[in-house]
Design a protein around this motif. Structure first.
Motif, PDB file in Angstrom:
ATOM      1  N   ALA A   1      32.184  44.894  33.803  1.00  0.00           N
ATOM      2  CA  ALA A   1      33.106  44.282  34.643  1.00  0.00           C
ATOM      3  C   ALA A   1      32.514  43.684  35.951  1.00  0.00           C
ATOM      4  O   ALA A   1      32.779  42.539  36.353  1.00  0.00           O
ATOM      5  N   LEU A   2      31.303  44.393  36.366  1.00  0.00           N
ATOM      6  CA  LEU A   2      30.743  44.101  37.533  1.00  0.00           C
ATOM      7  C   LEU A   2      29.925  42.833  37.343  1.00  0.00           C
ATOM      8  O   LEU A   2      29.962  42.005  38.240  1.00  0.00           O
ATOM      9  N   VAL A   3      29.255  42.659  36.134  1.00  0.00           N
ATOM     10  CA  VAL A   3      28.747  41.420  35.760  1.00  0.00           C
ATOM     11  C   VAL A   3      29.604  40.405  35.671  1.00  0.00           C
ATOM     12  O   VAL A   3      29.188  39.042  36.036  1.00  0.00           O
ATOM     13  N   ILE A   4      30.541  40.421  35.155  1.00  0.00           N
ATOM     14  CA  ILE A   4      31.666  39.481  34.981  1.00  0.00           C
ATOM     15  C   ILE A   4      31.976  38.910  36.478  1.00  0.00           C
ATOM     16  O   ILE A   4      32.144  37.877  36.698  1.00  0.00           O
ATOM     17  N   PHE A   5      32.430  39.881  37.333  1.00  0.00           N
ATOM     18  CA  PHE A   5      32.607  39.584  38.826  1.00  0.00           C
ATOM     19  C   PHE A   5      31.419  38.856  39.460  1.00  0.00           C
ATOM     20  O   PHE A   5      31.675  37.800  40.067  1.00  0.00           O
ATOM     21  N   VAL A   6      30.256  39.440  39.055  1.00  0.00           N
ATOM     22  CA  VAL A   6      29.283  38.556  40.042  1.00  0.00           C
ATOM     23  C   VAL A   6      28.593  37.415  39.299  1.00  0.00           C
ATOM     24  O   VAL A   6      28.185  36.520  40.123  1.00  0.00           O
ATOM     25  N   VAL A   7      28.730  37.270  37.972  1.00  0.00           N
ATOM     26  CA  VAL A   7      27.992  36.065  37.491  1.00  0.00           C
ATOM     27  C   VAL A   7      29.183  35.161  37.048  1.00  0.00           C
ATOM     28  O   VAL A   7      28.782  33.753  37.191  1.00  0.00           O
ATOM     29  N   VAL A   8      30.249  35.443  36.504  1.00  0.00           N
ATOM     30  CA  VAL A   8      31.194  34.385  36.253  1.00  0.00           C
ATOM     31  C   VAL A   8      32.132  34.028  37.409  1.00  0.00           C
ATOM     32  O   VAL A   8      32.632  32.959  37.468  1.00  0.00           O
TER      33      VAL A   8
END
Length: 404
Positions: free
Chosen positions: A390-397
Motif C-alpha cells: 500500500a505504501l508503494v502505491i501511495f508513494v510511487v503511483v
C-alpha cells in the motif's frame, strides 16, 4: 443556521449515537466470546459488520445523490442503530447477537453517504479537512463516553446486558436532535451557494477527469477520475491489512491481559487518541493534501506486532496505535474523496469508495482470524507485507498527483 453551527450540531448527533454503537463495539469481541464464539468467528463477524457498513454504502450512496432523500436516509440509518444495540441487552443466543451486530452496522451504511454528503456541502466554505476533522472530534466525544458507560455497568453488574440497555438513552436523545436539525436546515446544499449568485452547476469532467478528456454528453454524470480509483486501491489495501477491535479485545480477554470491565475503558482511551489524530490529520490535509496519509500504512503495520503480543503494556500500546490509525482513516480519508470526486457524484463516490475498502476489510478479517489461530508472528509479517505494498502505491503511483 451557519455552516459551522450545522457541522457542530451534526457532530453532537453523531456523538450521542457514537455513545450507542461505540459503547457496543467496545465489548463486542469479549461479548461474542462469552457466548461461545471462536477467534475466527469474532474476526469474521466484526469484519463482516464493517463490510456491511461500508459495502452497502454503494447502494445508499447512489440514493444519497438525490438531495430529497438525504435526510430520510440519515434518519432511518440512525434509527436502526438506536434500536439494534439495546436489543443486544436481552439476547443470550450467539446467532441473534451476531445478527444484531450486523444490523447495527447496516444502520451506519444507510446513513453515512447522506451524512457525509451533507457535511461536505456545509464544509465547502469552511474547508473539507477542517469540517470532517471537527465533526470527527465531536463524534469521538461519544466514542469516549459510551464505552465508559458500558464499562461501569459491566463492573457493577458483572453482565453485558445492563450496559447495552442503558445505551437506549443517548440513542433517543440523538433521534430527537436529528429531527430538530432537519427542520432547521432542510437543504444543506444551500451552503454551497454563494450569496447573490445562482446555484452552482453540477461538476463537469473538465474539472475532474484527466486533461484533454472529452466532456460528458449532456444529462450524463461526470465520470470518477483515475486518481480517485488509485486512491480507492491504496485505501483498500490498507484496510485489508487492518485488524478489527473485536479481535484485539478478544485477544486481551482470552490471553488474560485485561479483565472484561477494563476493555471498554481502554477502547475509550483509544477513541480519545482517535479524536486527536483526526484533528491533526485534518489540519494537515488542508495544508499538504492527501500526502498526510503516508502515515496510515505505517500505523496499521505496527498494530499486530504490538496489539497481539502477550505483554500487557505492548498490547495496550497496540490498541492506542490502532486508535490513531482509525482517526486518520475516518477523517482524512473521507475528506480526500470530496476532493477527488465531482461534486454531483459525491454520494455515489463515497459509496463506491467505502464498498471497495469494506470488501477488502472483510477479506482481510477472515485471513487475520485464521492466522491468529495458527501463528501470530505469521499474522504480523503478512500485515506488514500488505501495508508495504500500500505504501508503494501511495508513494510511487501517487493518487494525490496534481492535488495540493
Amino acid at each position: 443556521m451557519t455552516a459551522v453551527r450545522f457541522i457542530v450540531a451534526f457532530g453532537i448527533v453523531s456523538a450521542l449515537m457514537d455513545m450507542v454503537y461505540e459503547g457496543a463495539r467496545s465489548v463486542t469481541g469479549p461479548y461474542l466470546g462469552a457466548l461461545g464464539a471462536s477467534a475466527v468467528l469474532v474476526s469474521v463477524v466484526t469484519g463482516a459488520g464493517e463490510a456491511v457498513a461500508l459495502v452497502l454504502r454503494l447502494l445508499f450512496g447512489r440514493l444519497a445523490d438525490r438531495p430529497a432523500l438525504r435526510w430520510s436516509l440519515a434518519i432511518s440509518g440512525y434509527a436502526l442503530t438506536a434500536l439494534s444495540v439495546p436489543l443486544l441487552g436481552i439476547s443470550n443466543a450467539l446467532w441473534i447477537a451476531c445478527l444484531l451486530v450486523l444490523a447495527e452496522r447496516l444502520g451506519k451504511a444507510v446513513r453515512s453517504p447522506a451524512k457525509d454528503t451533507m457535511l461536505a456541502e456545509a464544509g465547502s466554505s469552511l474547508g473539507q479537512g477542517k469540517a470532517f476533522a471537527l465533526h470527527e472530534a465531536l463524534d469521538q466525544v461519544g466514542a469516549l463516553l459510551g464505552p465508559l458507560l458500558v464499562g461501569a455497568a459491566l463492573a457493577l453488574t458483572g453482565s453485558y446486558g445492563p450496559g447495552f440497555l442503558l445505551l437506549a438513552i443517548p440513542g433517543l436523545a440523538a433521534m430527537l436532535l436529528l429531527f430538530w436539525l432537519k427542520n432547521k436546515v432542510p437543504d444543506p446544499a444551500a451552503y454551497e451557494t454563494v450569496p447573490g449568485q445562482p446555484p452552482a452547476e453540477p461538476a463537469t469532467p473538465q474539472a475532474d477527469a484527466r486533461p484533454g478528456a472529452p466532456p460528458a454528453p449532456p444529462g450524463r454524470a461526470a465520470p470518477l477520475p483515475r486518481q480517485y480509483w488509485i486512491y480507492a486501491a491504496f485505501s483498500s489495501l490498507t484496510m485489508f491489512g487492518y485488524a478489527t477491535f473485536g479481535l484485539l479485545s478478544f485477544h486481551l480477554v482470552q490471553a488474560g491481559l485485561l479483565p472484561p470491565a477494563l476493555v471498554p475503558v481502554l477502547y475509550a482511551v483509544a477513541m480519545g487518541v482517535d479524536a486527536v489524530a483526526a484533528l491533526a490529520s485534518g489540519w494537515l490535509f488542508d495544508r499538504v493534501g492527501l500526502k498526510v496519509l503516508v502515515v496510515l500504512p505505517v500505523l496499521a503495520a505496527a498494530v499486530p506486532w504490538l496489539g497481539f503480543s502477550n505483554n500487557t503494556v505492548l498490547a495496550v500500546a497496540g490498541v492506542l496505535v490502532w486508535g490513531a490509525a482509525m482517526g486518520v482513516q475516518e477523517s482524512t480519508m473521507r475528506a480526500g474523496v470530496a476532493g477527488l470526486a465531482p461534486a454531483a457524484r459525491r454520494g455515489s463516490a463515497y459509496g463506491m469508495f467505502t464498498a471497495c475498502y469494506g470488501l477488502a476489510w472483510l477479506a482481510g478479517s477472515f485471513l487475520i482470524g485464521l492466522l491468529y489461530e495458527q501463528s501470530i508472528p505469521a499474522l504480523a509479517v503478512t500485515i506488514t507485507g500488505v501495508q508495504a505494498v500500500a505504501l508503494v502505491i501511495f508513494v510511487v503511483v501517487r493518487p494525490h498527483a496534481g492535488r495540493p
